[in-house]
Enzyme design. Structure first.
Site, PDB file in Angstrom:
ATOM      1  N   ASP A 104      57.536 -24.125  19.284  1.00  0.00           N
ATOM      2  CA  ASP A 104      56.326 -24.050  18.489  1.00  0.00           C
ATOM      3  C   ASP A 104      56.197 -25.420  17.821  1.00  0.00           C
ATOM      4  O   ASP A 104      57.175 -26.169  17.727  1.00  0.00           O
ATOM      5  CB  ASP A 104      56.462 -22.918  17.460  1.00  0.00           C
ATOM      6  CG  ASP A 104      55.284 -22.852  16.507  1.00  0.00           C
ATOM      7  OD1 ASP A 104      54.128 -22.922  16.981  1.00  0.00           O
ATOM      8  OD2 ASP A 104      55.512 -22.731  15.290  1.00  0.00           O
ATOM      9  N   ARG A 105      55.015 -25.758  17.336  1.00  0.00           N
ATOM     10  CA  ARG A 105      54.839 -27.078  16.720  1.00  0.00           C
ATOM     11  C   ARG A 105      54.968 -27.020  15.200  1.00  0.00           C
ATOM     12  O   ARG A 105      55.952 -27.468  14.631  1.00  0.00           O
ATOM     13  CB  ARG A 105      53.487 -27.677  17.117  1.00  0.00           C
ATOM     14  CG  ARG A 105      53.380 -29.159  16.782  1.00  0.00           C
ATOM     15  CD  ARG A 105      51.979 -29.687  16.909  1.00  0.00           C
ATOM     16  NE  ARG A 105      51.219 -29.327  15.706  1.00  0.00           N
ATOM     17  CZ  ARG A 105      50.016 -29.804  15.415  1.00  0.00           C
ATOM     18  NH1 ARG A 105      49.412 -30.626  16.235  1.00  0.00           N
ATOM     19  NH2 ARG A 105      49.404 -29.442  14.307  1.00  0.00           N
ATOM     20  N   ASP A 106      53.950 -26.462  14.531  1.00  0.00           N
ATOM     21  CA  ASP A 106      53.904 -26.488  13.068  1.00  0.00           C
ATOM     22  C   ASP A 106      55.028 -25.635  12.480  1.00  0.00           C
ATOM     23  O   ASP A 106      55.155 -24.451  12.783  1.00  0.00           O
ATOM     24  CB  ASP A 106      52.546 -25.986  12.571  1.00  0.00           C
ATOM     25  CG  ASP A 106      51.397 -26.861  13.068  1.00  0.00           C
ATOM     26  OD1 ASP A 106      51.626 -28.058  13.319  1.00  0.00           O
ATOM     27  OD2 ASP A 106      50.283 -26.338  13.219  1.00  0.00           O
TER      28      ASP A 106
ATOM     29  N   HIS B  15      41.759 -21.043  20.012  1.00  0.00           N
ATOM     30  CA  HIS B  15      40.972 -19.873  19.630  1.00  0.00           C
ATOM     31  C   HIS B  15      41.381 -19.301  18.274  1.00  0.00           C
ATOM     32  O   HIS B  15      42.496 -19.502  17.817  1.00  0.00           O
ATOM     33  CB  HIS B  15      41.113 -18.782  20.704  1.00  0.00           C
ATOM     34  CG  HIS B  15      40.781 -19.284  22.069  1.00  0.00           C
ATOM     35  ND1 HIS B  15      41.750 -19.497  23.040  1.00  0.00           N
ATOM     36  CD2 HIS B  15      39.598 -19.656  22.625  1.00  0.00           C
ATOM     37  CE1 HIS B  15      41.166 -19.948  24.133  1.00  0.00           C
ATOM     38  NE2 HIS B  15      39.857 -20.062  23.912  1.00  0.00           N
TER      39      HIS B  15
ATOM     40  N   ARG C 156      46.680 -16.923  22.733  1.00  0.00           N
ATOM     41  CA  ARG C 156      47.152 -16.991  21.351  1.00  0.00           C
ATOM     42  C   ARG C 156      48.441 -16.184  21.188  1.00  0.00           C
ATOM     43  O   ARG C 156      48.489 -14.995  21.470  1.00  0.00           O
ATOM     44  CB  ARG C 156      46.058 -16.472  20.409  1.00  0.00           C
ATOM     45  CG  ARG C 156      46.403 -16.594  18.947  1.00  0.00           C
ATOM     46  CD  ARG C 156      45.198 -16.209  18.078  1.00  0.00           C
ATOM     47  NE  ARG C 156      45.570 -16.046  16.706  1.00  0.00           N
ATOM     48  CZ  ARG C 156      45.750 -17.040  15.854  1.00  0.00           C
ATOM     49  NH1 ARG C 156      45.583 -18.277  16.247  1.00  0.00           N
ATOM     50  NH2 ARG C 156      46.111 -16.807  14.608  1.00  0.00           N
TER      51      ARG C 156
ATOM     52  N   ASP D 237      59.067 -20.527  14.257  1.00  0.00           N
ATOM     53  CA  ASP D 237      59.296 -20.194  12.850  1.00  0.00           C
ATOM     54  C   ASP D 237      58.600 -18.899  12.448  1.00  0.00           C
ATOM     55  O   ASP D 237      58.584 -18.557  11.271  1.00  0.00           O
ATOM     56  CB  ASP D 237      58.868 -21.344  11.928  1.00  0.00           C
ATOM     57  CG  ASP D 237      57.363 -21.566  11.914  1.00  0.00           C
ATOM     58  OD1 ASP D 237      56.697 -21.295  12.935  1.00  0.00           O
ATOM     59  OD2 ASP D 237      56.842 -22.018  10.874  1.00  0.00           O
TER      60      ASP D 237
END
Length: 187
Positions: free
Chosen positions: A12-14, A96, A105, A132
């Site tokens: 995941d990024r953030d 989206h 998503r 996270d």
């Protein structure tokens, strides 16, 4: 030569690679990477792992930022990782909103299937999914990935709830996961 599934790590990024914000990361200036995460990606790449990214970016649907601004953030991410000696061959993102009824998503597995197709993999079973939030883990589990919850970003709150973590490894951050994987303590 195809990538063995056990050699693929999806991030995941953030909250995993960079600081997260409840107000969204809307610009390159707001995108603040965790230095230890950039280093971890480089170390994993140098050890022979393939690292890809799967990230929900509903801020696009909400009008907070554009595809172009997101591309700037991802170009910076790739630049930092390459400067550290690593590589990210594919970043899949969902633009989206939660009510758009898309198939990409997270917690749906569409982004992971995009990575699978882009990297020409037969299966994601046995790959790693690091996130996270519970939705990251659910997307990974839907594809047969081994799941890892990091306590950065929203991870501490996710861990405190304890729901849906039965099969997940919990690590302090991405660097902690990389240390464990590279030391051979994880199969």
């Amino acid at each position: 030569m195809p990538i063995p599934p056990r050699q693929l790590i999806i991030l995941d990024r953030d909250g995993v690679i960079n600081q997260d914000s409840d107000a969204y990361i809307k610009s390159l200036e707001e995108w603040i990477p965790y230095p230890t995460a950039i280093d971890a990606i480089a170390r994993l790449t140098q050890a022979g792992f393939t690292v890809a990214v799967a990230t929900n970016q509903s801020g696009i649907a909400r009008g907070y930022y554009t595809h172009t601004e997101l591309a700037r953030m991802h170009a910076r991410l790739n630049s930092l990782v390459e400067e550290a000696g690593g590589r990210i061959p594919h970043i899949a993102y969902c633009p989206h909103g939660p009510d758009d009824a898309c198939g990409c998503r997270k917690p749906l597995p569409g982004l992971l299937h995009d990575i699978q197709q882009e990297l020409a993999l037969d299966s994601l079973a046995g790959s790693w999914m690091v996130g996270d939030s519970l939705r990251d883990l659910q997307a990974g589990e839907a594809c047969g990935c081994r799941t890892v919850l990091v306590k950065t970003g929203k991870g501490e709150k996710t861990a405190a709830k304890g729901v849906g973590l039965e099969h997940a490894l919990v690590c302090a951050d991405l660097a902690d996961f990389a240390d464990a994987l590279l030391s051979g303590t994880l199969d």
